[in-house]
Enzyme design. Structure first.
Site, mmCIF file in Angstrom:
data_model
loop_
_atom_site.group_PDB
_atom_site.id
_atom_site.type_symbol
_atom_site.label_atom_id
_atom_site.label_comp_id
_atom_site.label_asym_id
_atom_site.label_seq_id
_atom_site.Cartn_x
_atom_site.Cartn_y
_atom_site.Cartn_z
ATOM 1 N N CYS A 1 0.850 -1.201 0.000
ATOM 2 C CA CYS A 1 0.000 0.000 0.000
ATOM 3 C C CYS A 1 0.881 1.244 0.000
ATOM 4 O O CYS A 1 1.667 1.460 0.935
ATOM 5 C CB CYS A 1 -0.906 -0.018 1.221
ATOM 6 S SG CYS A 1 -1.771 1.529 1.535
ATOM 7 N N ASP B 1 13.401 6.147 -29.449
ATOM 8 C CA ASP B 1 14.752 5.721 -29.766
ATOM 9 C C ASP B 1 14.753 5.389 -31.259
ATOM 10 O O ASP B 1 13.703 5.083 -31.830
ATOM 11 C CB ASP B 1 15.110 4.491 -28.934
ATOM 12 C CG ASP B 1 16.463 3.918 -29.313
ATOM 13 O OD1 ASP B 1 17.426 4.684 -29.377
ATOM 14 O OD2 ASP B 1 16.538 2.698 -29.563
#
Length: 694
Positions: free
Chosen positions: A11, A391
């Site tokens: 959490c 890229d």
């Protein structure tokens, strides 16, 4: 700071609260809990017993060193157990609904309580502990909501809330398990050992023991252990791990090499310039880890929301119970009833569902299109993106060399000699030459003798005469002006040169480049139609090649000669101007993928890029990316509609408390009505897929 690995950290908000508690301890200032990588950075001198007690309050423990290899097994077991419990709980819940309609006896109540306890016992235990500490968070509200629902006899509603909250916790835990595993996969690419030359002896040592000035031996196929300079030897080196470029780079004495790059052939002796922790590869891995701990705007909003939402609902509920009887002579019993109804209205069931169902639908639809999205937050981010950075190698291009230009001076011997020599080599450039020669249906002559000249190419004796296939360094005679002009022209256009010659003249030239994917130009156009404003290329290749690719595919901008850390800086610059996604396929792209608002990897790229990325294109091309963005935008729009409906219906119900008209049935109707609406609206995302299939 001491670093510890944690287990059971599921959490994000709880991690923040535990970090705050540890910081309050003596000597605890500055300690951090890194939720994404499940690590804890602890200040010196902190009482470890108190730290462990704080961690245990949320089920987290410090992972012992000998348990490290089994950490993911523990997480996997925990998630499997949770799935089983939720499954059992759901079956009992559905059975209770059936029994409830058949018989009027305590059995359904017992079944509802059993189902709620099976799926929500951990939340209930945390909530009770929080209540005793006057600590209010989502667990506390859920616990009060369950008690409130059961206290007024709404067994079905309370059980459903427990199950749905359990599902939410399970999804969050599974997402983080994947994110943490990606970090470990990335770390595996680092070299582990090196061959240290110590006087006349050679010995294998851990790379962590190397120091600047040490001399190491790097054999063919081995990784260079750290950044250094070639002392002796010549070879081509694959620097894809650092620069991302497919073309191997020739290295000779006094030339620099990167740690993590691979020696293709021959033997190199490398003088270490930096310890591994300071090497280029180590910096890449550090950048990824650092970037993964950077909070997104969505995470920051959730943290802030969690701090104020729960206390606000509880305050409103208490005010409804107390103010009317005290100030307006209201009936205590009636207004207590109203206060419990407010708790039901305040139950975040519809709010919890307003986003996940829409996101799951979007993820499912994209999965059918071959696009793997690793979590809801990434799908939401995809719908907000206005700039995409690519890229070059393996993304906009195919990632392997090919012959695009040729200059032939001697047609009779050019192809025959090149094929005879290159067919024996496994070098990527040799393979590119052979692909071109095979198209010409040329018959080869078997070389009588063949030799590799490191840093230059290959020489061979064919029909009693010496020939060479290599780069400019292989030429040891004067070239005519026309030949020099042709060579310079190919270089200016971004090609890698392969020169075929004998001892007296050049037979011809091959211009090698990386082939642009056929679909790239069309896809870039479709991205603009999908709402993307800017498309940018970030590459380690030189400027002429980058400019050529950018023009051919229709990009708005490009940046060349970038190392991984420079890509990260450029991504940071772009993110200051808008929402940015990064698309790549190599380890050199991993820091940029992690730094961008959204990381997108090609399916057949390196494991590190895929694991680090938030979205993976499984087809190994960009074809479905525009449709994924369109779906993501629809998901975001539906989430906004759902939140408006969920809060709107609850607000109307809460306003009914002013004249005292709020009843449990209206409270339940507002919550369940909102739940049904947001569910149905979210499922419309899947309708587009069905229409497409039809």
């Amino acid at each position: 700071m001491d670093e510890y690995k944690l287990q059971g950290l599921t959490c994000g908000n709880c991690a923040r609260e535990m970090e705050e508690e540890i910081n309050k301890l003596e000597n605890g200032e500055g300690s951090k809990i890194l939720y994404n990588s499940s690590k804890m950075m602890l200040s010196k001198g902190v009482d470890m017993q108190k730290v462990e007690k704080i961690l245990s309050s949320d089920g987290a423990v410090i992972l012992k060193e000998h348990d490290d290899a089994h950490g993911h097994d523990h997480v996997h077991t925990n998630s499997s157990t949770m799935k089983i419990l939720l499954g059992i709980s759901t079956i009992i819940f559905l059975a209770a609904i059936y029994v409830d309609t058949q018989w009027n006896n305590p059995v359904p109540v017992i079944m509802y309580l059993t189902a709620a306890a099976t799926s929500g016992y951990s939340t209930f235990i945390k909530g009770v502990k929080n209540l005793l500490k006057f600590k209010f968070n989502i667990d506390t509200l859920m616990t009060i909501a369950l008690i409130g629902a059961f206290s007024i006899g709404e067994w079905k509603e309370g059980t459903l809330v427990a199950i749905l909250f359990g599902v939410n916790e399970l999804l969050e835990g599974m997402g983080m398990e994947k994110a943490r595993k990606s970090m470990e996969e990335l770390l595996k690419v680092a070299p582990k050992e090196a061959i240290l030359i110590d006087g006349d002896q050679e010995r294998v040592v851990p790379i962590s023991s190397l120091h600047a000035g040490d001399l190491v031996l790097v054999k063919s196929g081995q990784k260079i252990p750290s950044d250094g300079i070639v002392a002796t030897g010549k070879s081509s080196v694959n620097e894809a791990a650092i620069t991302g470029e497919a073309m191997p780079v020739e290295k000779e004495p006094n030339e620099k090499v990167f740690g993590g790059s691979i020696n293709n052939e021959g033997v190199l002796k490398v003088r270490i310039l930096k310890e591994y922790k300071d090497s280029s590869l180590a910096k890449i891995l550090h950048l990824v880890e650092e970037a993964q701990e950077t909070k997104t705007p969505t995470e920051q909003f959730i943290n802030k929301f969690a701090r104020y939402y729960t206390p606000l609902i509880m305050i409103i509920s208490v005010l409804v119970m107390v103010v009317p009887p005290l100030l307006m002579n209201g009936d205590w019993g009636a207004w207590f009833y109203q206060g419990l109804a407010v708790l039901i209205v305040g139950c975040p069931c519809a709010l919890i569902l307003s986003s996940p169902i829409a996101i799951v639908s979007g993820i499912a639809r994209n999965a059918k299109n071959g696009i793997l999205i690793k979590g809801g937050v990434f799908l939401e981010q995809l719908g907000k993106i206005d700039t995409i950075a690519f890229d070059k190698t393996g993304t906009l291009t195919k990632g392997h060399p090919y012959v695009e230009q040729m200059v032939v001076y001697d047609e009779e011997r050019f192809f025959r000699i090149a094929g005879s020599i290159e067919k024996t080599s496994s070098h990527p450039i040799a393979k590119a030459v052979m692909e071109k020669i095979n198209d010409e249906n040329i018959s080869y002559t078997e070389p009588e003798e063949i030799n590799t000249i490191s840093g230059q190419g290959v020489s061979a004796i064919i029909d009693g005469k010496k020939f060479k296939v290599g780069n400019e360094k292989s030429i040891d005679f004067s070239l005519p002006k026309k030949h020099r002009e042709d060579i310079q022209s190919l270089k200016d256009n971004g090609y890698t040169l392969v020169i075929v010659s004998d001892d007296e003249k050049v037979l011809g030239l091959f211009g090698i480049t990386d082939e642009i994917r056929e679909e790239s130009k069309e896809i870039i156009g479709n991205l603009y139609l999908a709402g993307i404003r800017n498309t940018v290329m970030l590459t380690g290749d030189h400027n002429m090649t980058a400019e050529k690719v950018a023009k051919q595919v229709g990009l708005t901008d490009y940046y060349a000669n970038l190392l991984p850390d420079e890509k990260v800086l450029k991504i940071k610059e772009l993110t200051s101007q808008g929402k940015v996604a990064m698309v790549g396929d190599g380890i050199n792209d991993a820091p940029a993928l992690a730094t961008a608002d959204l990381g997108i990897a090609m399916g057949k790229g390196t494991d590190s890029a895929i694991e680090t990325a938030d979205i993976v294109l499984m087809q190994d091309h960009l074809g479905k990316l525009p449709s994924a963005i369109t779906i993501a935008k629809k998901v975001n729009k539906i989430i906004k509609v759902n939140i408006t409906l969920a809060l709107g219906l609850k607000l109307i119900a809460l306003l009914l408390t002013i004249p005292g008209l709020l009843t449990l049935w209206i409270a339940i109707l507002s919550d369940m009505g909102a739940t049904i609406l947001v569910t149905l609206i979210s499922l419309t995302i899947m309708l587009g897929e069905k229409r497409n299939a039809a």
